[in-house]
Design a protein around this motif. Sequence first.
Motif, PDB file in Angstrom:
ATOM      1  N   PRO A  25       0.732  -1.370  -0.173  1.00 35.98           N
ATOM      2  CA  PRO A  25      -0.101   0.010   0.016  1.00 35.98           C
ATOM      3  C   PRO A  25       0.916   1.270  -0.093  1.00 35.98           C
ATOM      4  N   TRP A 104      -5.475  -6.603   0.873  1.00 33.42           N
ATOM      5  CA  TRP A 104      -5.585  -5.609  -0.365  1.00 33.42           C
ATOM      6  C   TRP A 104      -4.949  -6.314  -1.557  1.00 33.42           C
ATOM      7  N   LEU A 143      -6.843   2.973   1.251  1.00 32.85           N
ATOM      8  CA  LEU A 143      -5.587   2.348   1.376  1.00 32.85           C
ATOM      9  C   LEU A 143      -4.630   2.608  -0.174  1.00 32.85           C
TER      10      LEU A 143
END
Length: 164
Positions: A25, A104, A143
Amino acid sequence: AIPAFQELLQVARIKPAVHEFELHPLLQNREMVDFCRREGIQILSYSPLGAPHKVDKYIRGVQGVIGSEEAELRRSQLSVLDHPATHALAHRHSVSPALLALRWHVQQGFVPIPKSWDKEHIRANGPGPVASFGIEDAEMAVLEAMDADVRTVILYKKGTSSER
């Protein structure tokens, strides 16, 4: 890096199926991600958790120069696992920041392979726990906003030199 990869694609007899590069991220490398997606090349995330051990070494290296308080402030800016956004979203989902970061990656279609020797970490961050929840679009946007071009390999080198 993309021009070199384009050159490789022009001369390779066999097209690469996978490309591994630092991705997390705080370093989303969007140009390379877009390129790989256009070319149908799977992305393997190197340092998918942002190499927390490298951030720790950098912080220890700069503490004497900038002071403990400033060093800890930098940790929250340079560490995926210590970033306020990661903590807030992990808390919302009742998961660890590491598990949130791995989710993610998976949700973006990347293949994260975190490095660990700790059996408990391996179990806690495995496929089952990663698949046990999803990140909503608004949370993904949070994010995505973390992207700050934080290259942990460079941090690691800076933390071990006088160049801080």
